[in-house]
Design a protein around this motif. Structure first.
Motif, PDB file in Angstrom:
ATOM      1  N   ILE A  71       0.827  -1.208   0.000  1.00 22.05           N
ATOM      2  CA  ILE A  71       0.000   0.000   0.000  1.00 22.05           C
ATOM      3  C   ILE A  71       0.859   1.255   0.000  1.00 22.05           C
ATOM      4  CG2 ILE A  71      -1.427   1.386   1.579  1.00 22.05           C
ATOM      5  CD1 ILE A  71      -3.194  -0.964   2.006  1.00 22.05           C
ATOM      6  N   ASP A  72       2.018   1.189   0.663  1.00 16.17           N
ATOM      7  CA  ASP A  72       2.855   2.377   0.793  1.00 16.17           C
ATOM      8  C   ASP A  72       3.924   2.504  -0.303  1.00 16.17           C
ATOM      9  OD1 ASP A  72       4.443   0.285   1.563  1.00 16.17           O
ATOM     10  OD2 ASP A  72       5.038   1.134   3.494  1.00 16.17           O
ATOM     11  N   ASN A  73       3.871   1.636  -1.330  1.00 14.37           N
ATOM     12  CA  ASN A  73       4.881   1.705  -2.397  1.00 14.37           C
ATOM     13  C   ASN A  73       4.311   1.147  -3.703  1.00 14.37           C
ATOM     14  OD1 ASN A  73       7.137   1.748  -4.010  1.00 14.37           O
ATOM     15  ND2 ASN A  73       8.471   0.698  -2.573  1.00 14.37           N
ATOM     16  N   GLU A  74       3.676   2.007  -4.489  1.00 11.31           N
ATOM     17  CA  GLU A  74       3.032   1.567  -5.726  1.00 11.31           C
ATOM     18  C   GLU A  74       4.031   1.131  -6.802  1.00 11.31           C
ATOM     19  OE1 GLU A  74       0.289   4.436  -7.199  1.00 11.31           O
ATOM     20  OE2 GLU A  74      -0.942   4.437  -5.377  1.00 11.31           O
ATOM     21  N   ASP A  75       5.287   1.542  -6.662  1.00  8.39           N
ATOM     22  CA  ASP A  75       6.297   1.175  -7.670  1.00  8.39           C
ATOM     23  C   ASP A  75       6.863  -0.222  -7.450  1.00  8.39           C
ATOM     24  OD1 ASP A  75       6.071   3.557  -9.009  1.00  8.39           O
ATOM     25  OD2 ASP A  75       7.700   4.536  -7.941  1.00  8.39           O
ATOM     26  N   LEU A  76       6.629  -0.805  -6.281  1.00  7.70           N
ATOM     27  CA  LEU A  76       7.164  -2.135  -6.004  1.00  7.70           C
ATOM     28  C   LEU A  76       6.099  -3.175  -6.368  1.00  7.70           C
ATOM     29  CD1 LEU A  76       9.145  -3.140  -2.776  1.00  7.70           C
ATOM     30  CD2 LEU A  76       8.141  -4.741  -4.373  1.00  7.70           C
ATOM     31  N   VAL A  77       5.979  -3.424  -7.654  1.00  7.08           N
ATOM     32  CA  VAL A  77       4.973  -4.364  -8.160  1.00  7.08           C
ATOM     33  C   VAL A  77       5.587  -5.756  -8.274  1.00  7.08           C
ATOM     34  CG1 VAL A  77       3.400  -4.906 -10.057  1.00  7.08           C
ATOM     35  CG2 VAL A  77       3.849  -2.516  -9.443  1.00  7.08           C
ATOM     36  N   PRO A  95      12.315 -10.825  -3.732  1.00 10.99           N
ATOM     37  CA  PRO A  95      13.210 -10.539  -4.860  1.00 10.99           C
ATOM     38  C   PRO A  95      12.993  -9.152  -5.464  1.00 10.99           C
ATOM     39  CG  PRO A  95      12.411 -12.776  -5.024  1.00 10.99           C
ATOM     40  CD  PRO A  95      11.646 -12.133  -3.907  1.00 10.99           C
ATOM     41  N   MET A  96      11.732  -8.714  -5.563  1.00 11.96           N
ATOM     42  CA  MET A  96      11.472  -7.389  -6.133  1.00 11.96           C
ATOM     43  C   MET A  96      11.911  -6.292  -5.169  1.00 11.96           C
ATOM     44  SD  MET A  96      10.556  -7.565  -9.183  1.00 11.96           S
ATOM     45  CE  MET A  96      10.210  -5.813  -9.325  1.00 11.96           C
ATOM     46  N   SER A  97      11.825  -6.553  -3.886  1.00 15.61           N
ATOM     47  CA  SER A  97      12.321  -5.593  -2.893  1.00 15.61           C
ATOM     48  C   SER A  97      13.832  -5.430  -3.028  1.00 15.61           C
ATOM     49  CB  SER A  97      11.963  -6.076  -1.482  1.00 15.61           C
ATOM     50  OG  SER A  97      12.489  -5.203  -0.504  1.00 15.61           O
ATOM     51  N   ILE A  98      14.526  -6.541  -3.240  1.00 18.07           N
ATOM     52  CA  ILE A  98      15.972  -6.491  -3.467  1.00 18.07           C
ATOM     53  C   ILE A  98      16.281  -5.729  -4.751  1.00 18.07           C
ATOM     54  CG2 ILE A  98      18.012  -7.892  -3.987  1.00 18.07           C
ATOM     55  CD1 ILE A  98      17.160  -7.980  -1.041  1.00 18.07           C
ATOM     56  N   THR A 132      10.351 -13.983   5.255  1.00 21.53           N
ATOM     57  CA  THR A 132       9.218 -13.139   5.657  1.00 21.53           C
ATOM     58  C   THR A 132       9.642 -11.754   6.136  1.00 21.53           C
ATOM     59  OG1 THR A 132       9.279 -14.046   7.914  1.00 21.53           O
ATOM     60  CG2 THR A 132       7.831 -15.143   6.316  1.00 21.53           C
ATOM     61  N   ASN A 133      10.946 -11.508   6.192  1.00 16.24           N
ATOM     62  CA  ASN A 133      11.437 -10.208   6.655  1.00 16.24           C
ATOM     63  C   ASN A 133      11.392  -9.203   5.512  1.00 16.24           C
ATOM     64  OD1 ASN A 133      12.710  -8.002   7.775  1.00 16.24           O
ATOM     65  ND2 ASN A 133      14.733  -8.959   7.831  1.00 16.24           N
ATOM     66  N   ALA A 134      10.391  -8.340   5.521  1.00 14.69           N
ATOM     67  CA  ALA A 134      10.216  -7.366   4.444  1.00 14.69           C
ATOM     68  C   ALA A 134      11.331  -6.323   4.415  1.00 14.69           C
ATOM     69  CB  ALA A 134       8.869  -6.667   4.595  1.00 14.69           C
ATOM     70  N   GLU A 135      12.091  -6.213   5.491  1.00 17.02           N
ATOM     71  CA  GLU A 135      13.157  -5.210   5.580  1.00 17.02           C
ATOM     72  C   GLU A 135      14.543  -5.826   5.377  1.00 17.02           C
ATOM     73  OE1 GLU A 135      12.092  -2.176   5.748  1.00 17.02           O
ATOM     74  OE2 GLU A 135      10.040  -2.916   5.989  1.00 17.02           O
TER      75      GLU A 135
END
Length: 240
Positions: A71-77, A95-98, A132-135
């Protein structure tokens, strides 16, 4: 009499079409809500589904595929799949977060030499499906999952006198941040007039193929990599 029958058939077809559209919309909303719930449970973050497709896959693959972003990052699809029973099968959030972390480094470094860019990076031979660690940081990811290498697709805005040398320091910076893991990038130089539009669409892609670039004027291409042998330039006509 014939006209009345044709009219009734036409009305019936129209009503069935409306019913099917409403039915699909209802199913989509249900499935979107289920995806969002499953991903929130896994990552303790809120997500929004933007597209539902590939409903129940094929005869050998009973899954539904969705495009999702936090919700807080529309570019991370990213993409997610679940079974028709509502079980999360896979998702590419980590993987997309990386990939976005790598993109930020490259944007900052290339900006120093006057280049505008966006990069999408794939991670090769690393299974982080249970993460599961989103950070999670780049260092933590590499230490934990030992990827074989990183393969990126980059777009840059057309710039006078652009050469492979403009990218060298930026790629070395990424290579260091990736704990000296092989990093390769296929650069597409987009015309100055089309770059802004291309950039906006590129940022929302969970994956990209060469065919995607047919809608834009690609002025040049480069294949670059950094590994233990240093910075290298490859023939764009050859496969990696």
């Amino acid at each position: 009499m014939k006209r009345k029958i044709i009219k009734k058939v036409g009305i019936f077809i129209m009503l069935m079409s409306i019913f099917n559209l409403l039915g699909c919309s209802y199913v989509d909303k249900q499935q979107a809500a289920k995806f969002e719930s499953l991903l929130e449970e896994k990552y303790n973050k809120e997500f929004t589904v933007t597209h539902i497709g590939g409903r129940y896959g094929t005869a050998n693959n009973d899954t539904v595929t969705s495009y999702v972003h936090p919700i807080d990052n529309e570019d991370l699809v990213f993409m997610a799949q679940m079974t028709k029973e509502g079980e999360l099968v896979s998702d590419s959030y980590i993987p997309m977060s990386i990939s976005k972390k790598i993109n930020r480094i490259l944007k900052e470094e290339l900006k120093k030499v006057g280049l505008e860019s966006e990069t999408l990076t794939l991670i090769v031979n690393a299974d982080s499906s249970l993460e599961t660690n989103a950070e999670i940081t780049l260092e933590e990811y590499i230490t934990t999952y030992s990827p074989k290498h990183f393969s990126a697709t980059m777009i840059v805005k057309e710039t006078p006198n652009l050469s492979e040398g403009h990218f060298e320091e930026a790629l070395f910076k990424v290579y260091e941040e990736l704990l000296n893991t092989h990093f390769q990038v296929h650069v597409h130089v987009i015309s100055e007039e089309e770059f802004e539009e291309c950039q906006e669409k590129f940022k929302g892609l969970p994956r990209v193929a060469n065919a995607w670039f047919t809608d834009y004027t690609v002025k040049d291409e480069m294949k670059l990599l950094v590994d233990f042998e240093g910075f290298q330039v490859f023939d764009t006509k050859k496969k990696w």
